[in-house]
Design a protein around this motif. Structure first.
Motif, PDB file in Angstrom:
ATOM      1  N   ALA A  68       0.991  -1.285   0.004  1.00 16.36           N
ATOM      2  CA  ALA A  68      -0.139  -0.189   0.048  1.00 16.36           C
ATOM      3  C   ALA A  68       0.937   1.230  -0.013  1.00 16.36           C
ATOM      4  N   ASP A  69       0.404   2.099  -0.724  1.00 15.30           N
ATOM      5  CA  ASP A  69       1.223   3.443  -0.661  1.00 15.30           C
ATOM      6  C   ASP A  69       0.515   4.438   0.154  1.00 15.30           C
ATOM      7  N   ALA A  70       1.515   4.926   1.107  1.00 14.66           N
ATOM      8  CA  ALA A  70       0.920   5.899   2.264  1.00 14.66           C
ATOM      9  C   ALA A  70       0.903   7.255   2.022  1.00 14.66           C
ATOM     10  N   ASP A  71       1.253   7.844   0.782  1.00 10.32           N
ATOM     11  CA  ASP A  71       1.115   8.950   0.332  1.00 10.32           C
ATOM     12  C   ASP A  71      -0.040   9.422  -0.201  1.00 10.32           C
ATOM     13  N   ASP A  72      -1.263   8.587  -0.410  1.00 14.55           N
ATOM     14  CA  ASP A  72      -2.475   8.821  -0.508  1.00 14.55           C
ATOM     15  C   ASP A  72      -3.254   8.939   0.812  1.00 14.55           C
ATOM     16  N   ALA A  73      -2.742   8.488   1.807  1.00 11.03           N
ATOM     17  CA  ALA A  73      -3.404   8.462   3.096  1.00 11.03           C
ATOM     18  C   ALA A  73      -2.703   9.844   3.864  1.00 11.03           C
ATOM     19  N   ARG A  74      -1.818  10.136   3.448  1.00  6.66           N
ATOM     20  CA  ARG A  74      -1.269  11.365   4.168  1.00  6.66           C
ATOM     21  C   ARG A  74      -1.902  12.700   3.591  1.00  6.66           C
ATOM     22  N   GLU A  75      -2.225  12.403   2.304  1.00  9.52           N
ATOM     23  CA  GLU A  75      -2.669  13.418   1.442  1.00  9.52           C
ATOM     24  C   GLU A  75      -4.129  13.912   1.951  1.00  9.52           C
ATOM     25  N   ALA A  76      -4.766  12.732   2.277  1.00  5.00           N
ATOM     26  CA  ALA A  76      -6.216  12.582   2.531  1.00  5.00           C
ATOM     27  C   ALA A  76      -6.229  13.338   4.028  1.00  5.00           C
ATOM     28  N   LEU A  77      -5.422  12.906   4.878  1.00  3.83           N
ATOM     29  CA  LEU A  77      -5.286  13.251   6.452  1.00  3.83           C
ATOM     30  C   LEU A  77      -5.260  14.579   6.388  1.00  3.83           C
ATOM     31  N   TRP A  78      -4.424  15.354   5.377  1.00  2.06           N
ATOM     32  CA  TRP A  78      -4.068  16.685   5.682  1.00  2.06           C
ATOM     33  C   TRP A  78      -5.295  17.528   5.135  1.00  2.06           C
ATOM     34  N   LYS A  79      -5.864  17.111   4.045  1.00  2.00           N
ATOM     35  CA  LYS A  79      -6.810  17.676   3.437  1.00  2.00           C
ATOM     36  C   LYS A  79      -8.155  17.799   4.537  1.00  2.00           C
ATOM     37  N   THR A  80      -8.296  16.548   5.255  1.00  2.00           N
ATOM     38  CA  THR A  80      -9.321  16.336   6.327  1.00  2.00           C
ATOM     39  C   THR A  80      -8.914  17.566   7.317  1.00  2.00           C
ATOM     40  N   SER A  81      -7.736  17.385   7.731  1.00  2.00           N
ATOM     41  CA  SER A  81      -7.344  18.495   8.672  1.00  2.00           C
ATOM     42  C   SER A  81      -7.479  19.920   8.241  1.00  2.00           C
ATOM     43  N   LEU A  82      -7.233  20.073   7.377  1.00  2.00           N
ATOM     44  CA  LEU A  82      -7.448  21.698   6.737  1.00  2.00           C
ATOM     45  C   LEU A  82      -8.896  21.914   6.584  1.00  2.00           C
ATOM     46  N   HIS A  83      -9.434  20.903   6.299  1.00  2.00           N
ATOM     47  CA  HIS A  83     -11.053  21.173   6.314  1.00  2.00           C
ATOM     48  C   HIS A  83     -11.733  21.247   7.654  1.00  2.00           C
ATOM     49  N   ILE A  84     -11.408  20.408   8.787  1.00  2.00           N
ATOM     50  CA  ILE A  84     -11.904  20.638  10.177  1.00  2.00           C
ATOM     51  C   ILE A  84     -11.278  21.955  10.599  1.00  2.00           C
ATOM     52  N   THR A  85     -10.165  22.282  10.341  1.00  2.00           N
ATOM     53  CA  THR A  85      -9.452  23.611  11.105  1.00  2.00           C
ATOM     54  C   THR A  85     -10.161  24.699  10.484  1.00  2.00           C
ATOM     55  N   GLY A  86     -10.691  24.747   9.394  1.00  2.00           N
ATOM     56  CA  GLY A  86     -11.158  25.830   8.754  1.00  2.00           C
ATOM     57  C   GLY A  86     -12.689  25.839   9.173  1.00  2.00           C
ATOM     58  N   TRP A  87     -13.383  24.772   9.251  1.00  2.00           N
ATOM     59  CA  TRP A  87     -14.624  24.652  10.278  1.00  2.00           C
ATOM     60  C   TRP A  87     -14.558  25.257  11.631  1.00  2.00           C
ATOM     61  N   VAL A  88     -13.611  24.825  12.296  1.00  2.00           N
ATOM     62  CA  VAL A  88     -13.388  25.122  13.796  1.00  2.00           C
ATOM     63  C   VAL A  88     -12.956  26.819  13.741  1.00  2.00           C
ATOM     64  N   VAL A  89     -12.204  27.332  13.071  1.00  2.00           N
ATOM     65  CA  VAL A  89     -11.907  28.617  12.676  1.00  2.00           C
ATOM     66  C   VAL A  89     -13.171  29.537  12.381  1.00  2.00           C
ATOM     67  N   LEU A  90     -13.859  29.134  11.377  1.00  2.00           N
ATOM     68  CA  LEU A  90     -15.122  29.785  11.249  1.00  2.00           C
ATOM     69  C   LEU A  90     -16.072  29.631  12.250  1.00  2.00           C
ATOM     70  N   ALA A  91     -16.287  28.575  13.100  1.00  2.00           N
ATOM     71  CA  ALA A  91     -17.371  28.598  13.918  1.00  2.00           C
ATOM     72  C   ALA A  91     -16.681  29.428  15.163  1.00  2.00           C
ATOM     73  N   GLY A  92     -15.256  29.734  15.453  1.00  2.00           N
ATOM     74  CA  GLY A  92     -14.673  30.596  16.413  1.00  2.00           C
ATOM     75  C   GLY A  92     -14.921  31.806  15.999  1.00  2.00           C
ATOM     76  N   LEU A  93     -15.051  32.242  14.757  1.00  2.00           N
ATOM     77  CA  LEU A  93     -15.116  33.638  14.303  1.00  2.00           C
ATOM     78  C   LEU A  93     -16.787  33.840  14.621  1.00  2.00           C
ATOM     79  N   LEU A  94     -17.648  33.156  14.149  1.00  2.00           N
ATOM     80  CA  LEU A  94     -18.935  33.326  14.337  1.00  2.00           C
ATOM     81  C   LEU A  94     -19.393  33.418  16.074  1.00  2.00           C
ATOM     82  N   TRP A  95     -18.591  32.598  16.737  1.00  2.00           N
ATOM     83  CA  TRP A  95     -18.937  32.677  18.344  1.00  2.00           C
ATOM     84  C   TRP A  95     -18.178  34.072  18.462  1.00  2.00           C
ATOM     85  N   LEU A  96     -17.101  34.416  18.306  1.00  2.00           N
ATOM     86  CA  LEU A  96     -16.795  35.704  18.616  1.00  2.00           C
ATOM     87  C   LEU A  96     -17.776  37.021  18.179  1.00  2.00           C
TER      88      LEU A  96
END
Length: 516
Positions: free
Chosen positions: A1-29
Motif C-alpha cells: 500500500a502507498d502511504a502518500d494517498d493516506a497522508r494527503e487525505a489526512l492533511w485535507k481532512t485536517s485543513l477542512h476541520i481546522t477551517g470549520w473550527v476557525v469559522l465557528a470560532g469567528l462566528l462565536w466571537l
C-alpha cells in the motif's frame, strides 16, 4: 500500500476541520461581541443613565430593557429608590440653603435687606462694564432715612414695641418701593434706625418722586412723645455714576445726612456729586477725619470770617451791613461753614466754632465800620457753659451794638428755654438778634411775642414760591401781620421775579438791594 494517498487525505481532512473550527470560532466571537454590546447598552440604559440622573437631579427617559432582562429589574428598582431618596434630600438641602440665604441677607427685625446685602448690591451697581459705553453714563440715586430720636423712643417703648415700630417702617418703605414697578428699588436697613433706599438706573425726576413718597411714608410712622412733639427724621440723598468709588458715594451721603441733621427739618437734603467735589476739592471721609480737621483748625487758627455786603430796604447814609460766614483754611483748600458745620454739629464741636466766630467778629468790629451779621448754630445753645462764654466774649466787644446774631427758627422750636435765655442775654448786652427759616417752623410764629427779635429773614426759596403758590402768599400775610404787631422787621433774600418783588413791596418787606 502507498502511504502518500493516506497522508494527503489526512492533511485535507485536517485543513477542512481546522477551517470549520476557525469559522465557528469567528462566528462565536461575533455572537459574543453582539451580546456584550447589547448588554453594555442595557447596563448604560438601566444603571449609568440612572446614576447620572441621580447626580443631575433630573428624570431620565423611561427604559424597557429591564423588563426583557429579568436580572436587571432588581438593580433598576434599587436605583429608582436611591434616586427618590437623593431627590428628597436635595430638595431639603435646597430649602435649607434658601432659608439660610434669606436669613443671611435679611435684617431679622424689619425683614428688609441688611447692610451686607445692600453694600454688595451697591458695589454691583457701581461696577463699570468695559464692554459698553452706555454704562459709563448710567447711575442712580441713594436715599438715607435716619430716625434722630431713637434713644428717646427707647425710653418710652419696650424692646418688642420698638422692634414692631421699626418693622412697620420697613413695611411702609417696601410698599412704596413695590408701587414703582418700572424702577429697580432696593430697601435695606443699615443699622439702628438708618434705612437706605437704592434707586438704580433712575433719572432725577424719578428719584425725587420716589424720595418724596418715601419721605411721606416715614413721616406717617412718627410717634408722639409726652411733650407733644413727634420723633424727627433726617433725610439725605445723593447720586452716583458707574465707576464711582464706594467710599466717595457713602461720604457724600453722610455729608448730606449731617447737613439734614444740622438743619433740623424734615426736608430731603440733596447733595450731588458735582456739588460735593466743587465744594471740598477732595473728600473728607468719616467722623475721625472731620474731628481731626476741625480740631487742627481750632488749634492753629485756621478759621476766618468771609463777609459779604448785604443791605436791606432803603439806602441809609453811612451804614452798611455785612453778613459773615465762617470758613476753614486747610492748606490751599478753603471750606465754607455750610460744609463743615453739619459735621461739627454731629461731633459736638459747634459751640467751639461759634465761640471762635464771635471772637473773630469782635476783631472785625474793631477794624471795620458797619454792621456785622453772624450766624449761630442751634446745637450750640445746649452745650455746657456756652451761654457764659457768649456773655464773656460780647461783654469785652467794642461796638457790639453793630453786631447782629442770627438764629434759625429751628433753635427756638427745639430748644425754647435756651433760645429765650440767649435772646434776652443779647438784648441786655445791646446786641441785636435776627431770625431765619421761620417759614419752615410755623409754630415759632406764635412764640415771638415778647421776644427781643430785631428782624425776620425770608429765604429765597420761599420768595420764589410767591408767584405760583397761594399758600405761600397767605403765609407771607401771616408773617408780615404778626411781625408788624410785634414791631419786628421783615427782610427777604433772592427776590427776582417781578410779581414777587411787587408783592414784597406791597407788604412792606425790606428786600436786599441790588446795588450792594
Amino acid at each position: 500500500a502507498d502511504a502518500d494517498d493516506a497522508r494527503e487525505a489526512l492533511w485535507k481532512t485536517s485543513l477542512h476541520i481546522t477551517g470549520w473550527v476557525v469559522l465557528a470560532g469567528l462566528l462565536w466571537l461575533a455572537f459574543v461581541a453582539l451580546v456584550l454590546r447589547w448588554l453594555r447598552r442595557a447596563l448604560h440604559a438601566e444603571i449609568a443613565r440612572q446614576v447620572d440622573s441621580v447626580a443631575d437631579g433630573r428624570d431620565p427617559a423611561p427604559v424597557r430593557l429591564s423588563r426583557q432582562v429579568s436580572d436587571l429589574m432588581p438593580t433598576g428598582q434599587v436605583l429608582m429608590q436611591a434616586r427618590e431618596r437623593v431627590r428628597a434630600s436635595r430638595e431639603e438641602s435646597n430649602a435649607k440653603i434658601e432659608s439660610l440665604t434669606i436669613e443671611l441677607n435679611t435684617d431679622p427685625v424689619t425683614n428688609v435687606s441688611n447692610r451686607r446685602y445692600f453694600m454688595n448690591e451697591l458695589r454691583r451697581a457701581l461696577l463699570r462694564s468695559e464692554d459698553t459705553q452706555e454704562s459709563l453714563a448710567a447711575g442712580g440715586y441713594l436715599l438715607l432715612c435716619r430716625q434722630r430720636d431713637l434713644s428717646a423712643m427707647a425710653r418710652i417703648l419696650n424692646r418688642d414695641e420698638l422692634d414692631a415700630w421699626l418693622r412697620d417702617v420697613g413695611n411702609r418703605l417696601i410698599q412704596v418701593a413695590g408701587s414703582f414697578t418700572d424702577v429697580s428699588i432696593q430697601v435695606a436697613r443699615l443699622n439702628g434706625s438708618d434705612f437706605v433706599i437704592l434707586m438704580a438706573s433712575t433719572t432725577a425726576p424719578q428719584a425725587m418722586a420716589i424720595a418724596e413718597r418715601m419721605r411721606d411714608a416715614v413721616l406717617a410712622a412718627r410717634i408722639a412723645f409726652t411733650t407733644g412733639d413727634r420723633c424727627r427724621w433726617a433725610l439725605a440723598m445723593t447720586d452716583y455714576l458707574k465707576g464711582d468709588e464706594l467710599a466717595d458715594v457713602m461720604a457724600r451721603l453722610d455729608t448730606a445726612l449731617m447737613t439734614a441733621e444740622s438743619a433740623g427739618s424734615d426736608d430731603i437734603e440733596l447733595l450731588l456729586r458735582a456739588q460735593h467735589g466743587a465744594s471740598t476739592g477732595q473728600n473728607v471721609v468719616g467722623e475721625t477725619a472731620w474731628r481731626a480737621l476741625l480740631g487742627t483748625a481750632l488749634a492753629e487758627n485756621g478759621l476766618s470770617l468771609a463777609t459779604q455786603l448785604a443791605n436791606y430796604g432803603p439806602k441809609r447814609s453811612g451804614v452798611s451791613r455785612y453778613e459773615a460766614t465762617l470758613q476753614l483754611t486747610d492748606g490751599e483748600r478753603v471750606m465754607s461753614a455750610y460744609l463743615f458745620m453739619p459735621a461739627a454739629v454731629r461731633l459736638g464741636m459747634s459751640a467751639r466754632l461759634d465761640e471762635r466766630a464771635l471772637k473773630l467778629a469782635r476783631s472785625w468790629l474793631v477794624q471795620h465800620d458797619g454792621e456785622l451779621v453772624v450766624r449761630m448754630s442751634a446745637s450750640s445753645l445746649v452745650a455746657p457753659g456756652f451761654m457764659d462764654q457768649v456773655t464773656h466774649i460780647l461783654a469785652d466787644t467794642d461796638g457790639r451794638e453793630r453786631l447782629i446774631i442770627e438764629l434759625d427758627a429751628f433753635a427756638i422750636a427745639s430748644h425754647p428755654a435756651e433760645s429765650v435765655e440767649l435772646l434776652y442775654a443779647l438784648n441786655n448786652l445791646g446786641v441785636r438778634a435776627g431770625l431765619r427759616g421761620l417759614t419752615r417752623q410755623l409754630d415759632v410764629l406764635a412764640q415771638l411775642e415778647g421776644l427781643p427779635v430785631y428782624y425776620i429773614k425770608l429765604s429765597g426759596g420761599f420768595i420764589n414760591q410767591l408767584e405760583t403758590s397761594q399758600g405761600a402768599i397767605s403765609l407771607l400775610d401771616a408773617v408780615v401781620h404778626t411781625a408788624a404787631a410785634l414791631r419786628i422787621r421783615v427782610q427777604a433774600d433772592g427776590a427776582t421775579g417781578e410779581s414777587a418783588v411787587m408783592m414784597l413791596d406791597d407788604h412792606g418787606v425790606l428786600r436786599r438791594r441790588d446795588d450792594t
